[in-house]
Design a protein around this motif. Structure first.
Motif, mmCIF file in Angstrom:
data_model
loop_
_atom_site.group_PDB
_atom_site.id
_atom_site.type_symbol
_atom_site.label_atom_id
_atom_site.label_comp_id
_atom_site.label_asym_id
_atom_site.label_seq_id
_atom_site.Cartn_x
_atom_site.Cartn_y
_atom_site.Cartn_z
ATOM 1 N N ARG A 114 49.910 73.443 44.060
ATOM 2 C CA ARG A 114 49.341 72.708 42.928
ATOM 3 C C ARG A 114 49.053 73.694 41.805
ATOM 4 O O ARG A 114 49.146 74.899 41.985
ATOM 5 N N ALA A 115 48.731 73.134 40.620
ATOM 6 C CA ALA A 115 48.619 73.948 39.406
ATOM 7 C C ALA A 115 49.921 74.711 39.177
ATOM 8 O O ALA A 115 49.920 75.848 38.701
ATOM 9 N N ASP A 116 51.009 74.068 39.560
ATOM 10 C CA ASP A 116 52.329 74.683 39.502
ATOM 11 C C ASP A 116 53.315 73.751 38.797
ATOM 12 O O ASP A 116 53.099 72.548 38.735
ATOM 13 N N ILE A 117 54.409 74.370 38.352
ATOM 14 C CA ILE A 117 55.609 73.578 38.106
ATOM 15 C C ILE A 117 56.544 73.887 39.272
ATOM 16 O O ILE A 117 56.813 75.063 39.563
ATOM 17 N N LEU A 118 56.958 72.849 39.976
ATOM 18 C CA LEU A 118 57.818 73.025 41.148
ATOM 19 C C LEU A 118 59.265 72.740 40.746
ATOM 20 O O LEU A 118 59.534 71.866 39.929
ATOM 21 N N GLU A 119 60.166 73.500 41.365
ATOM 22 C CA GLU A 119 61.593 73.295 41.098
ATOM 23 C C GLU A 119 62.252 72.721 42.350
ATOM 24 O O GLU A 119 61.925 73.117 43.466
ATOM 25 N N PHE A 120 63.153 71.776 42.153
ATOM 26 C CA PHE A 120 63.917 71.174 43.249
ATOM 27 C C PHE A 120 65.380 71.083 42.823
ATOM 28 O O PHE A 120 65.697 71.093 41.635
ATOM 29 N N ASN A 121 66.258 70.905 43.817
ATOM 30 C CA ASN A 121 67.583 70.388 43.487
ATOM 31 C C ASN A 121 67.385 68.920 43.117
ATOM 32 O O ASN A 121 66.433 68.283 43.575
ATOM 33 N N PRO A 122 68.295 68.372 42.324
ATOM 34 C CA PRO A 122 68.086 66.981 41.914
ATOM 35 C C PRO A 122 68.057 65.985 43.078
ATOM 36 O O PRO A 122 67.566 64.870 42.911
ATOM 37 N N ASP A 123 68.522 66.396 44.267
ATOM 38 C CA ASP A 123 68.417 65.482 45.417
ATOM 39 C C ASP A 123 67.101 65.658 46.168
ATOM 40 O O ASP A 123 66.891 65.075 47.230
ATOM 41 N N THR A 162 65.861 68.461 47.519
ATOM 42 C CA THR A 162 65.804 69.587 48.465
ATOM 43 C C THR A 162 65.496 70.884 47.717
ATOM 44 O O THR A 162 65.491 70.918 46.483
ATOM 45 N N GLY A 163 65.258 71.926 48.497
ATOM 46 C CA GLY A 163 65.193 73.288 47.936
ATOM 47 C C GLY A 163 63.979 73.558 47.077
ATOM 48 O O GLY A 163 64.082 74.284 46.086
ATOM 49 N N MET A 164 62.824 73.023 47.462
ATOM 50 C CA MET A 164 61.650 73.240 46.620
ATOM 51 C C MET A 164 61.241 74.697 46.540
ATOM 52 O O MET A 164 61.259 75.409 47.537
ATOM 53 N N ARG A 165 60.893 75.140 45.352
ATOM 54 C CA ARG A 165 60.241 76.445 45.190
ATOM 55 C C ARG A 165 59.339 76.376 43.964
ATOM 56 O O ARG A 165 59.444 75.445 43.157
ATOM 57 N N VAL A 166 58.457 77.368 43.854
ATOM 58 C CA VAL A 166 57.543 77.381 42.711
ATOM 59 C C VAL A 166 58.276 77.981 41.512
ATOM 60 O O VAL A 166 58.796 79.094 41.590
ATOM 61 N N TYR A 167 58.312 77.251 40.397
ATOM 62 C CA TYR A 167 59.009 77.699 39.183
ATOM 63 C C TYR A 167 58.064 78.489 38.279
ATOM 64 O O TYR A 167 58.458 79.484 37.679
ATOM 65 N N ALA A 168 56.813 78.007 38.174
ATOM 66 C CA ALA A 168 55.799 78.727 37.390
ATOM 67 C C ALA A 168 54.450 78.309 37.955
ATOM 68 O O ALA A 168 54.316 77.221 38.496
ATOM 69 N N TYR A 169 53.427 79.180 37.827
ATOM 70 C CA TYR A 169 52.150 78.889 38.497
ATOM 71 C C TYR A 169 50.958 79.272 37.624
ATOM 72 O O TYR A 169 51.105 79.914 36.589
ATOM 73 N N GLY A 170 49.790 78.824 38.094
ATOM 74 C CA GLY A 170 48.569 79.116 37.335
ATOM 75 C C GLY A 170 48.381 78.200 36.143
ATOM 76 O O GLY A 170 47.579 78.488 35.255
ATOM 77 N N LEU A 171 49.110 77.073 36.123
ATOM 78 C CA LEU A 171 48.980 76.073 35.050
ATOM 79 C C LEU A 171 48.053 74.987 35.595
ATOM 80 O O LEU A 171 48.488 74.150 36.380
ATOM 81 N N ARG A 172 46.792 75.005 35.202
ATOM 82 C CA ARG A 172 45.781 74.176 35.882
ATOM 83 C C ARG A 172 46.227 72.737 36.019
ATOM 84 O O ARG A 172 46.357 72.220 37.099
ATOM 85 N N ASN A 173 46.400 72.062 34.887
ATOM 86 C CA ASN A 173 46.992 70.728 34.981
ATOM 87 C C ASN A 173 48.054 70.589 33.915
ATOM 88 O O ASN A 173 47.771 70.268 32.775
ATOM 89 N N GLY A 174 49.282 70.861 34.340
ATOM 90 C CA GLY A 174 50.430 70.669 33.471
ATOM 91 C C GLY A 174 51.161 69.404 33.874
ATOM 92 O O GLY A 174 52.277 69.145 33.435
ATOM 93 N N GLY A 175 50.511 68.606 34.722
ATOM 94 C CA GLY A 175 51.176 67.450 35.321
ATOM 95 C C GLY A 175 51.476 66.349 34.340
ATOM 96 O O GLY A 175 52.239 65.440 34.652
ATOM 97 N N SER A 176 50.894 66.420 33.149
ATOM 98 C CA SER A 176 51.021 65.278 32.249
ATOM 99 C C SER A 176 52.097 65.431 31.196
ATOM 100 O O SER A 176 52.358 64.496 30.457
ATOM 101 N N GLY A 177 52.712 66.609 31.100
ATOM 102 C CA GLY A 177 53.744 66.722 30.084
ATOM 103 C C GLY A 177 54.594 67.965 30.206
ATOM 104 O O GLY A 177 54.107 69.071 29.999
#
Ligand code: HEC
Length: 565
Positions: free
Chosen positions: A362-371, A373-388
């Motif tokens: 959490r407090a992350d932007i997560l990266e996935f394949n479009p299907d 799969t393959g989750m990983r953390v793309y960027a972190y320490g973003l408290r609530n970036g969930g809205s945009g």
């Protein structure tokens, strides 16, 4: 006074069911976690549960408690105890599963560092009356308002409040066209002022109130009667998709009649758990899927241009960590279509992920394949970036709108909008905005991360609650607007005098880069007495180049159009 009182009841009437669902869901988690760790309510000492409520079952005490609630608690927990932004609702399972003694103890000590004041200023009888109220009040019933509801007195109080310290501002000074720029040098130290509890009191829009835009622009009411409209995103064919998060559906709005209303409104899909993010895949003119970010999963529906109803059932592609605060999940695809990014806010204000398992991923932007799969953390320490989140079509860089932390004072910590560097660390929870600014609640932790903290591009007013952002790709506005960012600001609760409640523009000067300045663009949602009638959430560019903005207080969609002179 009576207008405010009535409207509070009316406007919030429909929020409750969904909020009960949200709190039930998050609290099942909380409760089971608590059982595992054998914890009491907010770590109350075991003796707390033994205390006896002198008023249990007294109807009079419950009624008196309701009045105390309206006076002391509703500004933060909401006029119907439904919760408000980061602040939990009180008629759901968490509070209801606590014993009266634990609640009494909690009211007495509070959790000041998390924004919950200690209420030992109220007599112990009054604290028990509040407990009686919380324990016996049926969810959904109107809470009788306390005496002294705001109006002329409140307006005078608002005028009397000291002017803000520039570059900080508040609703009394926000106006279309004003340019602001906040830098690290402007920030006060933590706790320069106490942590405010000033959630909005929502009233219906008075007849003479209307959103204000800069000269040359007109604001029109596009659609009304929505139900908790949140993120809004235009499809490649121009149809506009709107998440109605609490009822759990996504609607499609099409076109403009000569009177400026939608030509068609349909429910595209329903029955989802807090849908918010919406995007179309693959990027380009001919998408095959609509992706929806619900609070705990990424779903996708098959889609062809022009569909107004899902042509097949949802596929659940990936689970997301849900529960706690910050339930919104936005979705963006890299311009080449190879990756999907999903932004997930923190579960808490500033809990330490090292010791708080529910802050994992959490407090992350997560990266996935479009299907999915393959989750990983793309960027972190973003408290609530969930809205945009959104990619800049010019540079191909990802941008994110972030709600920073609470309870450090009125002018800390600025929310921000920034381009996001892959692998980048943005500070939460140990640092804020810079490696030289450590959160006092995490003093001394993670010195090795100091040098990694990225300072965001555009600092916004603290507590603004910056939500969706979009890049202006339309042809209707003057050329200088091309490529600029527009971002909705839902508005503050943790600030003595409100800020936000507006739409801002970030000029990028056709360069894809910001100088740190932003401009107030559409304002006017707060009345002079501080009452709020509108709260911007979503923003998108319609096919004709006008902007469409969702507002979850008046539950409507606004259109901002350039009217050539
Ligand atoms: C300044 C804002 C503010 C005010 C005013 C306020 N609270 Fe709170 N309250 C909070 C916050 C923030 C939390 C969550 C603390 C945390 O993160 O654990 C909270 C938590 C709670 C909880 C625990 C909820 C849960 O799900 O665990 C209860 C119960 C509560 N408050 C009751 C009250 C009552 C009763 C009043 C009025 C006397 C009140 N609060 C006034 C901010 C406020």
């Amino acid at each position: 006074m009576s207008q405010a009182t009535q409207s509070r009841g009316a406007v919030h009437a429909r929020l409750l069911l969904a909020l009960v669902v949200i709190s039930a869901a998050s609290l099942i988690l909380a409760v089971s976690a608590r059982q595992v760790q054998r914890k009491t309510f907010h770590n109350a000492p075991a003796s707390a549960a033994q205390a006896h409520n002198p008023f249990s079952d007294s109807k009079d005490a419950a009624k008196a408690g309701a009045h105390l609630y309206a006076l002391n608690c509703s500004a933060c927990h909401g006029p119907r105890a439904q919760g408000n932004g980061d602040i939990p609702g009180l008629l759901g399972q968490s509070t209801q599963s606590a014993s009266p003694g634990e609640l009494f103890w909690y009211l007495t000590t509070g959790e000041p560092d998390k924004g919950m004041p200690a209420w030992n200023s109220l007599s112990s009888d009054d604290r028990w009356r509040l407990v009686t109220f919380l324990k016996t009040f049926p969810p959904g019933a109107p809470i009788p308002s306390g005496p002294g509801s705001p109006s002329p007195a409140m307006e005078a109080a608002m005028r009397a409040w000291p002017a803000p310290n520039p570059p900080f501002t508040d609703f009394r000074y926000e106006h279309p066209g004003a340019i602001r720029k906040i830098t690290l040098a402007d920030l006060p130290p933590p706790y320069a002022t106490h942590s405010a509890g000033n959630g909005p009191q929502i009233v219906p829009r008075p007849n003479d109130a209307w959103p204000q835009a800069p000269p040359g622009f007109v604001v029109e009411l596009y659609a009304t009667g929505l139900h908790n409209p949140r993120l809004i995103r235009a499809a490649p064919n121009g149809d506009v998709f709107v998440a109605e998060s609490e009822p759990g559906d996504v609607k499609v709005f099409r076109g403009f009649t000569p009177a400026g209303k939608p030509e068609l409104v349909e429910i595209f899909a329903s029955g989802m758990h807090l849908p918010y993010g919406i995007n179309f895949y693959p990027p380009g003119p001919d998408p095959q899927y609509v992706y929806i970010g619900t609070t705990d999963a990424v779903l996708r529906f098959p889609y062809r241009n022009g569909d107004t109803k899902a042509r097949g059932p949802a596929e659940r592609l990936a689970s997301l960590p849900g529960g706690g605060n910050h339930w919104t999940r936005d979705i963006a695809f890299t311009p080449d279509g190879r990756k999907m990014l999903v932004s997930v806010g923190s579960a808490s204000n500033v809990d330490d992920p090292d010791t708080t398992p529910r802050e994992t991923n959490r407090a992350d932007i997560l990266e996935f394949n479009p299907d999915g799969t393959g989750m990983r953390v793309y960027a972190y320490g973003l408290r609530n970036g969930g809205s945009g989140i959104a990619f800049d079509p010019l540079t191909g860089e990802l941008w994110c709108s972030v709600n920073e932390r609470d309870a450090l004072g009125d002018d800390l910590v600025p929310d921000y909008i920034t381009h996001v560097v892959p692998g980048g660390f943005y500070g939460w929870p140990w640092f804020y905005l810079s490696g030289s600014l450590q959160d006092p609640r995490h003093a001394g932790k993670h010195p090795e991360l100091k040098s990694k903290v990225i300072t965001p591009d555009v600092l916004l007013q603290p507590h603004n609650a910056s939500l969706q952002l979009t890049f202006y790709e339309g042809a209707q506005f003057p050329a200088e607007y091309r490529g600029d960012i527009f971002a909705s600001q839902h508005g503050s609760w943790n600030r003595s005098v409100r800020t936000g409640y507006d739409l801002i523009r970030i000029p990028l000067h056709h360069s894809g880069h910001s100088t740190g300045e932003y401009q107030e663009f559409v304002t006017g949602f707060v009345l002079p007495d501080g009452m709020v009638w509108g709260r911007p959430v979503g923003i998108t560019v319609a096919a004709d180049g006008s902007l469409l903005m969702s507002d979850d207080a008046s539950e409507s969609l606004w259109r901002i159009r350039y009217a050539k002179k």
